[in-house]
Design a protein around this motif. Structure first.
Motif, PDB file in Angstrom:
ATOM      1  N   MET A   1       0.828  -1.191   0.000  1.00  0.00           N
ATOM      2  CA  MET A   1       0.000   0.000   0.000  1.00  0.00           C
ATOM      3  C   MET A   1       0.871   1.252   0.000  1.00  0.00           C
ATOM      4  SD  MET A   1      -3.102  -1.129   2.523  1.00  0.00           S
ATOM      5  CE  MET A   1      -1.987  -1.734   3.755  1.00  0.00           C
ATOM      6  N   GLU A   2       1.880   1.244   0.841  1.00  0.00           N
ATOM      7  CA  GLU A   2       2.749   2.415   0.881  1.00  0.00           C
ATOM      8  C   GLU A   2       3.524   2.583  -0.417  1.00  0.00           C
ATOM      9  OE1 GLU A   2       4.855   3.325   4.659  1.00  0.00           O
ATOM     10  OE2 GLU A   2       4.037   1.390   5.255  1.00  0.00           O
ATOM     11  N   GLU A   3       3.752   1.471  -1.125  1.00  0.00           N
ATOM     12  CA  GLU A   3       4.494   1.519  -2.382  1.00  0.00           C
ATOM     13  C   GLU A   3       3.591   1.831  -3.564  1.00  0.00           C
ATOM     14  OE1 GLU A   3       6.651  -2.125  -2.616  1.00  0.00           O
ATOM     15  OE2 GLU A   3       7.615  -1.816  -0.690  1.00  0.00           O
ATOM     16  N   GLU A   4       2.297   2.030  -3.308  1.00  0.00           N
ATOM     17  CA  GLU A   4       1.320   2.384  -4.331  1.00  0.00           C
ATOM     18  C   GLU A   4       1.294   1.383  -5.485  1.00  0.00           C
ATOM     19  OE1 GLU A   4       1.742   6.499  -5.392  1.00  0.00           O
ATOM     20  OE2 GLU A   4       1.728   7.133  -3.303  1.00  0.00           O
ATOM     21  N   ARG A   5       1.276   0.100  -5.144  1.00  0.00           N
ATOM     22  CA  ARG A   5       1.219  -0.946  -6.164  1.00  0.00           C
ATOM     23  C   ARG A   5      -0.206  -1.381  -6.471  1.00  0.00           C
ATOM     24  NH1 ARG A   5       6.208  -5.037  -4.919  1.00  0.00           N
ATOM     25  NH2 ARG A   5       7.842  -3.468  -5.035  1.00  0.00           N
ATOM     26  N   ALA A   6      -1.176  -0.850  -5.758  1.00  0.00           N
ATOM     27  CA  ALA A   6      -2.571  -1.222  -5.983  1.00  0.00           C
ATOM     28  C   ALA A   6      -3.422   0.042  -6.028  1.00  0.00           C
ATOM     29  CB  ALA A   6      -3.062  -2.142  -4.874  1.00  0.00           C
ATOM     30  N   ASP A   7      -4.437   0.009  -6.884  1.00  0.00           N
ATOM     31  CA  ASP A   7      -5.370   1.128  -6.959  1.00  0.00           C
ATOM     32  C   ASP A   7      -6.523   0.956  -5.977  1.00  0.00           C
ATOM     33  OD1 ASP A   7      -3.949   2.319  -9.041  1.00  0.00           O
ATOM     34  OD2 ASP A   7      -4.987   1.101 -10.531  1.00  0.00           O
ATOM     35  N   LEU A   8      -6.754  -0.290  -5.554  1.00  0.00           N
ATOM     36  CA  LEU A   8      -7.893  -0.602  -4.700  1.00  0.00           C
ATOM     37  C   LEU A   8      -7.513  -1.729  -3.758  1.00  0.00           C
ATOM     38  CD1 LEU A   8     -11.067  -0.350  -4.260  1.00  0.00           C
ATOM     39  CD2 LEU A   8     -11.206  -2.264  -5.839  1.00  0.00           C
ATOM     40  N   PHE A   9      -7.921  -1.605  -2.516  1.00  0.00           N
ATOM     41  CA  PHE A   9      -7.678  -2.642  -1.512  1.00  0.00           C
ATOM     42  C   PHE A   9      -9.028  -2.989  -0.926  1.00  0.00           C
ATOM     43  CE2 PHE A   9      -6.168  -3.375   3.074  1.00  0.00           C
ATOM     44  CZ  PHE A   9      -5.852  -4.703   2.845  1.00  0.00           C
ATOM     45  N   LEU A  10      -9.560  -4.157  -1.263  1.00  0.00           N
ATOM     46  CA  LEU A  10     -10.869  -4.597  -0.790  1.00  0.00           C
ATOM     47  C   LEU A  10     -10.643  -5.574   0.357  1.00  0.00           C
ATOM     48  CD1 LEU A  10     -13.934  -4.501  -1.293  1.00  0.00           C
ATOM     49  CD2 LEU A  10     -13.632  -6.434  -2.833  1.00  0.00           C
ATOM     50  N   THR A  11     -11.174  -5.232   1.531  1.00  0.00           N
ATOM     51  CA  THR A  11     -10.905  -6.047   2.710  1.00  0.00           C
ATOM     52  C   THR A  11     -12.010  -5.867   3.734  1.00  0.00           C
ATOM     53  OG1 THR A  11      -9.216  -6.536   4.379  1.00  0.00           O
ATOM     54  CG2 THR A  11      -9.547  -4.224   3.832  1.00  0.00           C
ATOM     55  N   TYR A  12     -11.956  -6.651   4.794  1.00  0.00           N
ATOM     56  CA  TYR A  12     -12.884  -6.486   5.906  1.00  0.00           C
ATOM     57  C   TYR A  12     -12.616  -5.155   6.603  1.00  0.00           C
ATOM     58  CZ  TYR A  12     -14.192 -11.416   5.605  1.00  0.00           C
ATOM     59  OH  TYR A  12     -14.675 -12.612   5.189  1.00  0.00           O
ATOM     60  N   CYS A  13     -13.617  -4.634   7.255  1.00  0.00           N
ATOM     61  CA  CYS A  13     -13.484  -3.352   7.964  1.00  0.00           C
ATOM     62  C   CYS A  13     -12.357  -3.388   8.986  1.00  0.00           C
ATOM     63  CB  CYS A  13     -14.796  -2.990   8.654  1.00  0.00           C
ATOM     64  SG  CYS A  13     -16.128  -2.643   7.497  1.00  0.00           S
ATOM     65  N   THR A  14     -12.202  -4.514   9.667  1.00  0.00           N
ATOM     66  CA  THR A  14     -11.148  -4.615  10.670  1.00  0.00           C
ATOM     67  C   THR A  14      -9.779  -4.407  10.045  1.00  0.00           C
ATOM     68  OG1 THR A  14     -11.267  -7.012  10.411  1.00  0.00           O
ATOM     69  CG2 THR A  14     -12.414  -6.072  12.288  1.00  0.00           C
ATOM     70  N   ASN A  15      -9.535  -5.017   8.888  1.00  0.00           N
ATOM     71  CA  ASN A  15      -8.253  -4.838   8.205  1.00  0.00           C
ATOM     72  C   ASN A  15      -8.102  -3.417   7.682  1.00  0.00           C
ATOM     73  OD1 ASN A  15      -7.511  -7.468   8.663  1.00  0.00           O
ATOM     74  ND2 ASN A  15      -8.148  -8.192   6.665  1.00  0.00           N
ATOM     75  N   ALA A  16      -9.200  -2.823   7.228  1.00  0.00           N
ATOM     76  CA  ALA A  16      -9.142  -1.457   6.719  1.00  0.00           C
ATOM     77  C   ALA A  16      -8.715  -0.486   7.820  1.00  0.00           C
ATOM     78  CB  ALA A  16     -10.492  -1.051   6.136  1.00  0.00           C
ATOM     79  N   VAL A  17      -9.251  -0.677   9.013  1.00  0.00           N
ATOM     80  CA  VAL A  17      -8.885   0.189  10.140  1.00  0.00           C
ATOM     81  C   VAL A  17      -7.393   0.048  10.448  1.00  0.00           C
ATOM     82  CG1 VAL A  17      -9.222   0.577  12.615  1.00  0.00           C
ATOM     83  CG2 VAL A  17     -11.199   0.226  11.126  1.00  0.00           C
ATOM     84  N   LEU A  18      -6.897  -1.182  10.465  1.00  0.00           N
ATOM     85  CA  LEU A  18      -5.470  -1.406  10.725  1.00  0.00           C
ATOM     86  C   LEU A  18      -4.607  -0.802   9.619  1.00  0.00           C
ATOM     87  CD1 LEU A  18      -5.571  -5.089  12.005  1.00  0.00           C
ATOM     88  CD2 LEU A  18      -5.194  -3.032  13.364  1.00  0.00           C
TER      89      LEU A  18
END
Length: 78
Positions: A1-18
Motif C-alpha cells: 500500500m505504501e508503495e502504491e502498487r494497488a489502486d484498490l484494496f478490498l478487505t474487511y473493515c477490521t483490516n481497513a482500520v489497521l
C-alpha cells in the motif's frame, strides 16, 4: 500500500482500520448495503471452565465491545 502498487484494496473493515492506521493517506469507503456481503462471527465456549466463561463475558461486556469497535467490528445484533 505504501508503495502504491494497488489502486484498490478490498478487505474487511477490521483490516481497513489497521491499514489506515499504518498508512494514514488511505481512504476507507463503505460499500453500499446492496453490494455488501458481511461476515457473521460467533462466540462459543468449548470447555466448561471459569476462564473461558470469564473471557466470553468480557468480550460481550461494554469494555470488550468498545475494544472490538475500535478495530472495526460492529456490535452484536439485538
Amino acid at each position: 500500500m505504501e508503495e502504491e502498487r494497488a489502486d484498490l484494496f478490498l478487505t474487511y473493515c477490521t483490516n481497513a482500520v489497521l491499514a489506515a492506521g499504518e498508512v494514514p493517506e488511505l481512504r476507507i469507503i463503505d460499500i453500499p448495503d446492496a453490494l455488501n456481503v458481511g461476515a457473521t462471527y460467533g462466540l462459543l465456549v468449548l470447555r466448561d471452565s471459569e476462564a473461558a466463561r470469564s473471557l466470553a463475558r468480557f468480550i460481550l461486556a461494554p469494555e470488550g465491545q468498545a475494544i472490538l469497535e475500535r478495530y472495526g467490528f460492529a456490535p452484536p445484533p439485538g
